[in-house]
Design a protein around this motif. Structure first.
Motif, PDB file in Angstrom:
ATOM      1  N   MET A 125      -3.484   1.865  -9.653  1.00 10.61           N
ATOM      2  CA  MET A 125      -3.556   2.390 -10.892  1.00 10.61           C
ATOM      3  C   MET A 125      -4.728   3.294 -10.953  1.00 10.61           C
ATOM      4  O   MET A 125      -4.933   4.212 -11.839  1.00 10.61           O
ATOM      5  N   ALA A 126      -5.511   3.375  -9.984  1.00  8.14           N
ATOM      6  CA  ALA A 126      -6.671   4.535  -9.968  1.00  8.14           C
ATOM      7  C   ALA A 126      -6.062   5.843  -9.592  1.00  8.14           C
ATOM      8  O   ALA A 126      -7.007   6.845  -9.732  1.00  8.14           O
ATOM      9  N   ILE A 127      -4.757   5.947  -9.021  1.00  5.23           N
ATOM     10  CA  ILE A 127      -4.396   7.082  -9.220  1.00  5.23           C
ATOM     11  C   ILE A 127      -3.979   7.856 -10.378  1.00  5.23           C
ATOM     12  O   ILE A 127      -3.464   7.189 -11.353  1.00  5.23           O
ATOM     13  N   GLY A 128      -4.261   8.893 -10.477  1.00  7.68           N
ATOM     14  CA  GLY A 128      -4.318   9.670 -11.934  1.00  7.68           C
ATOM     15  C   GLY A 128      -2.862   9.571 -12.690  1.00  7.68           C
ATOM     16  O   GLY A 128      -2.607   9.384 -13.866  1.00  7.68           O
ATOM     17  N   THR A 129      -1.868   9.645 -11.655  1.00  8.27           N
ATOM     18  CA  THR A 129      -0.357   9.843 -12.193  1.00  8.27           C
ATOM     19  C   THR A 129       0.209   8.333 -12.705  1.00  8.27           C
ATOM     20  O   THR A 129       1.018   8.163 -13.456  1.00  8.27           O
ATOM     21  N   VAL A 130      -0.269   7.424 -12.188  1.00  6.08           N
ATOM     22  CA  VAL A 130       0.159   6.008 -12.551  1.00  6.08           C
ATOM     23  C   VAL A 130      -0.574   5.361 -13.742  1.00  6.08           C
ATOM     24  O   VAL A 130      -1.907   5.351 -13.650  1.00  6.08           O
ATOM     25  N   ALA A 131       0.266   4.896 -14.444  1.00  5.50           N
ATOM     26  CA  ALA A 131      -0.302   4.311 -15.653  1.00  5.50           C
ATOM     27  C   ALA A 131      -0.506   3.007 -15.568  1.00  5.50           C
ATOM     28  O   ALA A 131      -1.518   2.457 -16.201  1.00  5.50           O
ATOM     29  N   ALA A 132       0.537   2.157 -14.745  1.00  9.01           N
ATOM     30  CA  ALA A 132       0.310   0.734 -14.679  1.00  9.01           C
ATOM     31  C   ALA A 132       1.148   0.391 -13.252  1.00  9.01           C
ATOM     32  O   ALA A 132       2.012   1.276 -12.959  1.00  9.01           O
ATOM     33  N   ALA A 133       0.815  -0.622 -12.718  1.00 10.04           N
ATOM     34  CA  ALA A 133       1.285  -0.905 -11.328  1.00 10.04           C
ATOM     35  C   ALA A 133       1.580  -2.380 -11.316  1.00 10.04           C
ATOM     36  O   ALA A 133       0.630  -3.198 -11.823  1.00 10.04           O
ATOM     37  N   ARG A 134       2.539  -2.880 -10.590  1.00  4.33           N
ATOM     38  CA  ARG A 134       2.610  -4.351 -10.391  1.00  4.33           C
ATOM     39  C   ARG A 134       2.998  -4.495  -8.961  1.00  4.33           C
ATOM     40  O   ARG A 134       3.947  -3.655  -8.587  1.00  4.33           O
ATOM     41  N   LEU A 151       6.087  11.219  -8.748  1.00  3.39           N
ATOM     42  CA  LEU A 151       5.398  11.198  -7.428  1.00  3.39           C
ATOM     43  C   LEU A 151       6.025  12.122  -6.458  1.00  3.39           C
ATOM     44  O   LEU A 151       7.367  11.976  -6.238  1.00  3.39           O
ATOM     45  N   SER A 152       5.114  12.618  -5.698  1.00  2.00           N
ATOM     46  CA  SER A 152       5.595  13.579  -4.547  1.00  2.00           C
ATOM     47  C   SER A 152       5.977  12.585  -3.290  1.00  2.00           C
ATOM     48  O   SER A 152       5.339  11.399  -3.329  1.00  2.00           O
ATOM     49  N   LYS A 153       6.654  13.006  -2.371  1.00  2.00           N
ATOM     50  CA  LYS A 153       6.647  12.090  -1.207  1.00  2.00           C
ATOM     51  C   LYS A 153       5.299  11.679  -0.506  1.00  2.00           C
ATOM     52  O   LYS A 153       5.231  10.749  -0.050  1.00  2.00           O
ATOM     53  N   GLY A 154       4.513  12.819  -0.513  1.00  2.00           N
ATOM     54  CA  GLY A 154       3.305  12.284   0.032  1.00  2.00           C
ATOM     55  C   GLY A 154       2.620  11.149  -0.472  1.00  2.00           C
ATOM     56  O   GLY A 154       2.032  10.271  -0.136  1.00  2.00           O
ATOM     57  N   GLN A 155       2.697  11.130  -2.223  1.00  2.00           N
ATOM     58  CA  GLN A 155       2.028  10.140  -2.774  1.00  2.00           C
ATOM     59  C   GLN A 155       2.770   8.822  -2.695  1.00  2.00           C
ATOM     60  O   GLN A 155       2.071   7.761  -2.626  1.00  2.00           O
ATOM     61  N   VAL A 156       3.899   8.915  -2.611  1.00  2.00           N
ATOM     62  CA  VAL A 156       4.705   7.563  -2.134  1.00  2.00           C
ATOM     63  C   VAL A 156       4.428   6.995  -0.897  1.00  2.00           C
ATOM     64  O   VAL A 156       3.976   5.960  -0.893  1.00  2.00           O
ATOM     65  N   SER A 157       4.285   7.832   0.105  1.00  2.00           N
ATOM     66  CA  SER A 157       3.878   7.477   1.342  1.00  2.00           C
ATOM     67  C   SER A 157       2.514   6.758   1.355  1.00  2.00           C
ATOM     68  O   SER A 157       2.226   5.914   2.083  1.00  2.00           O
ATOM     69  N   ALA A 158       1.635   7.440   0.615  1.00  2.00           N
ATOM     70  CA  ALA A 158       0.214   6.984   0.605  1.00  2.00           C
ATOM     71  C   ALA A 158       0.024   5.728  -0.026  1.00  2.00           C
ATOM     72  O   ALA A 158      -0.830   4.953   0.417  1.00  2.00           O
ATOM     73  N   ILE A 159       0.900   5.325  -1.118  1.00  2.00           N
ATOM     74  CA  ILE A 159       1.091   4.020  -1.642  1.00  2.00           C
ATOM     75  C   ILE A 159       1.364   2.938  -0.380  1.00  2.00           C
ATOM     76  O   ILE A 159       1.244   1.890  -0.749  1.00  2.00           O
ATOM     77  N   GLN A 160       2.594   3.381   0.070  1.00  2.00           N
ATOM     78  CA  GLN A 160       3.126   2.414   1.231  1.00  2.00           C
ATOM     79  C   GLN A 160       1.863   2.119   2.290  1.00  2.00           C
ATOM     80  O   GLN A 160       1.863   1.141   2.462  1.00  2.00           O
ATOM     81  N   THR A 185      14.242   4.111 -10.756  1.00  2.00           N
ATOM     82  CA  THR A 185      14.708   5.167  -9.854  1.00  2.00           C
ATOM     83  C   THR A 185      13.777   4.734  -8.413  1.00  2.00           C
ATOM     84  O   THR A 185      12.607   4.331  -8.424  1.00  2.00           O
ATOM     85  N   LEU A 186      14.479   4.762  -7.425  1.00  2.00           N
ATOM     86  CA  LEU A 186      13.937   4.137  -6.138  1.00  2.00           C
ATOM     87  C   LEU A 186      13.181   5.197  -5.337  1.00  2.00           C
ATOM     88  O   LEU A 186      13.831   6.412  -4.976  1.00  2.00           O
ATOM     89  N   LEU A 187      12.167   5.158  -5.279  1.00  2.00           N
ATOM     90  CA  LEU A 187      11.064   6.055  -4.708  1.00  2.00           C
ATOM     91  C   LEU A 187      10.756   5.741  -3.176  1.00  2.00           C
ATOM     92  O   LEU A 187      10.854   6.985  -2.513  1.00  2.00           O
ATOM     93  N   ALA A 188      10.902   4.783  -2.882  1.00  2.00           N
ATOM     94  CA  ALA A 188      11.001   4.320  -1.085  1.00  2.00           C
ATOM     95  C   ALA A 188      11.924   3.216  -0.925  1.00  2.00           C
ATOM     96  O   ALA A 188      11.514   1.997  -1.680  1.00  2.00           O
ATOM     97  N   ARG A 189      12.613   3.375  -0.025  1.00  2.00           N
ATOM     98  CA  ARG A 189      13.578   2.090   0.293  1.00  2.00           C
ATOM     99  C   ARG A 189      13.061   1.401   1.656  1.00  2.00           C
ATOM    100  O   ARG A 189      12.369   1.885   2.450  1.00  2.00           O
ATOM    101  N   GLY A 190      12.749   0.026   1.147  1.00  2.00           N
ATOM    102  CA  GLY A 190      12.339  -1.041   2.004  1.00  2.00           C
ATOM    103  C   GLY A 190      13.415  -1.522   2.982  1.00  2.00           C
ATOM    104  O   GLY A 190      14.547  -1.065   3.002  1.00  2.00           O
ATOM    105  N   PHE A 191      12.651  -2.100   4.334  1.00  2.00           N
ATOM    106  CA  PHE A 191      13.717  -2.953   5.067  1.00  2.00           C
ATOM    107  C   PHE A 191      14.456  -1.845   5.897  1.00  2.00           C
ATOM    108  O   PHE A 191      15.762  -1.857   6.118  1.00  2.00           O
TER     109      PHE A 191
END
Length: 544
Positions: A137-146, A177-186, A209-215
């Motif tokens: 949530m410290a990322i400016g674009t993210v309002a809430a996260a679980r 979020l951009s691809k770089g930001q999604v990878s950064a969260i991962q 919306t699926l931003l990053a596919r796991g497994f």
């Protein structure tokens, strides 16, 4: 009062209704403006609250009978400005505890003596999820996260251990979020959890919306990375070619497309080579050996002693012999080279470059444009620059094609440009100005010929004090004249028969009354021309 009522009656029902509507609208505007000015200014109490926190705060405001407003789909609460600071202090605990995300402070209030191992493990997972949610949530674009973590426990007597995984759901403020930001969260989540790989983290936003596919398999991840690297390299080379040629050809005069064939195979090379010409003396060993023997002969007779040339018997019967040996060993070292190399990044196998160059467009004195192709010498220079910019290598089969073709201008795509007709204005501009001028003329005519006469009639229908005085004067002066003919018709003794005949002749009576009235009116008009003119004007505009 009667004059006022008579004036209202003279206006007519249409104008009375219009005046009533305008009065009601003006009264409503005054009431609304006074209420807006008198109402307290609403200021923001809390913003971006969750449902539970907003519900708790509104209940507390309703209990204190404090007005509030909900905005932004109930996430923002506004209260009067004079109550904002006070209510913020009173509801701070409710707002904090309702939407709080617990982290490692779970262990602060935990009873260590009564806690079981299972409870401690569960609280550890909850603390990790809370801390990761706060960090994301410290990322400016993210309002809430679980964050949901799955940390499998290794079973006893089991050789295979299940890998941990994680899922993250985000609520964004705006955009995506951009691809770089999604990878950064991962990578952020993977670095905080032991043995967690970025490829086993799934990220979803609040819209599903699926931003990053796991497994994902490592091969799939590497393939996506390699494709991104190839596209990045192609874009970099094409931009370099266009920027280089745009400095001499002009902006928008060149287009470049680059296609790269790359080899992303991981290569490990171990090489050991010897140089026979490079010999170096490593060590030298020299050994020397010398031996000497002296033996005394015995008295026994032997054949050797009886030989003619034998001297063994001399020197008092002694035999002497000596032996000397020398050995030298030299060790040489041959030059040896050992190299170990590992290639991780991709290697360009083949490069194809296509460059499209526009010709030369010149403007003639008469305003027409003339197109001409570029000379072969100039095209050769451009091709040489392109080869140098992309790192052309003929040994690996690179190909560079530079072609001169005419570009289609934007004016050609939308048709020929309109030529100015008058004072630099085009036909479309002149038509727009004519339309605006026509609308302005019609508006002026409507105001002068319709609105102005109506307004004038509405105000002139009300009698002025001078008109009222004139009407009263006309009434007072015409009344005796009207009464005189009637009085002359009173029967007398001498003229009884004549008056009776005149009374019977109604036409003559009416004619005399009209003649007398007209004569008096003419005298009044001569004495008071302005008042008479105002009365006549009022009669002309008065509705029948």
């Amino acid at each position: 009062m009667n004059a006022f009522i008579q004036s209202l009656r003279s206006l007519g029902p249409g104008r009375l209704m219009a005046m009533a509507a305008v009065s009601v609208g003006l009264l409503g505007f005054i009431i609304y403006f006074s209420m807006r000015m008198g109402a307290p200014k609403m200021e923001l109490l809390y913003s971006d609250l969750d449902t539970s926190a907003a519900r708790a705060i509104t209940r507390q405001l309703e209990a204190k009978t404090i007005p509030y407003q909900l905005r932004a789909e109930g996430r923002d609460i506004y209260v009067p400005g004079d109550q904002m600071l006070k209510m913020r202090l009173e509801t701070a605990e409710v707002a904090h505890n309702s939407g709080v995300i617990n982290g490692y402070e779970l262990f602060d209030n935990m009873d260590a003596l009564g806690a079981t191992n299972f409870m401690q493990n569960v609280n550890l997972v909850r603390a990790l999820e809370g801390e990761l949610s706060r960090t994301i949530m410290a990322i400016g674009t993210v309002a809430a996260a679980r964050v949901h973590l799955v940390l499998p426990k290794r079973e006893m007597f089991s050789r295979e251990a299940q890998e941990p995984s994680a899922s993250v759901i985000l609520r964004l403020r705006a955009g995506s979020l951009s691809k770089g930001q999604v990878s950064a969260i991962q990578y952020l989540v993977a670095s905080a959890v032991p043995k967690l790989k970025p490829s086993r983290i799934s990220i979803v936003d609040d819209h599903g919306t699926l931003l990053a596919r796991g497994f994902e398999d490592d091969k799939q991840v590497m393939a996506a990375t390699h494709e991104e690297m190839r596209q990045t390299q192609e874009h970099r080379l094409s931009q370099a070619v266009e920027e280089l040629l745009a400095r001499s050809l002009g902006p928008g005069k060149v287009r470049a497309e680059v296609s790269i064939e790359m080899d992303f195979a991981r290569v490990v090379t171990n090489q050991e080579s010897y140089d026979p010409d490079g010999q170096v003396v490593r060590s030298t060993v020299t050994e020397s050996e010398r031996a000497q023997t002296d033996e005394k002969q015995s008295d026994a007779v032997s054949v050797q002693q009886n030989l003619p040339d034998s001297n063994l018997g001399s020197e008092n019967g002694r035999a002497t012999s000596s032996n000397q040996r020398s050995v030298e060993t030299t060790n040489y070292e041959i030059t040896k080279k050992i190299s170990n190399s590992v290639r991780e990044n991709g290697v360009v196998k083949r490069l194809s470059v296509a460059v499209l160059v526009d010709g030369i467009t010149a403007t003639n004195p008469d305003g027409t444009a003339t197109y001409a192709d570029r000379t072969p010498e100039e095209m050769d220079k451009i091709a040489s620059l392109v080869r140098s910019a992309v790192g052309f290598d003929a040994a690996r089969g690179d190909q560079v094609d530079v072609i001169n073709m005419r570009f289609q201008a934007a004016t050609d795509a939308f048709g020929p440009a309109e030529q100015p007709l008058f004072m630099g204005f085009t036909k479309a501009e002149i038509m727009r100005m004519a339309e605006g001028l026509g609308v302005a003329v019609v508006a002026i005519l409507v105001i002068l010929l319709i609105v102005r006469p109506l307004v004038t009639r509405a105000f002139e229908s009300l009698p002025t004090p001078s008109e009222q005085a004139s009407r009263q004067l006309i009434t007072e002066q015409t009344a005796p004249q009207l009464a005189a003919p009637m009085g002359s018709m009173v029967p007398s003794d001498d003229e009884e028969d004549l008056e009776v005949e005149e009374l019977i002749d109604i036409d003559k009576v009416e004619g005399r009354v009209k003649a007398s009235s007209l004569r008096k009116i003419g005298e009044i008009v001569q004495k008071h021309p302005e008042e008479a003119l105002s009365i006549v004007r009022n009669w002309m505009y008065q509705e029948t």
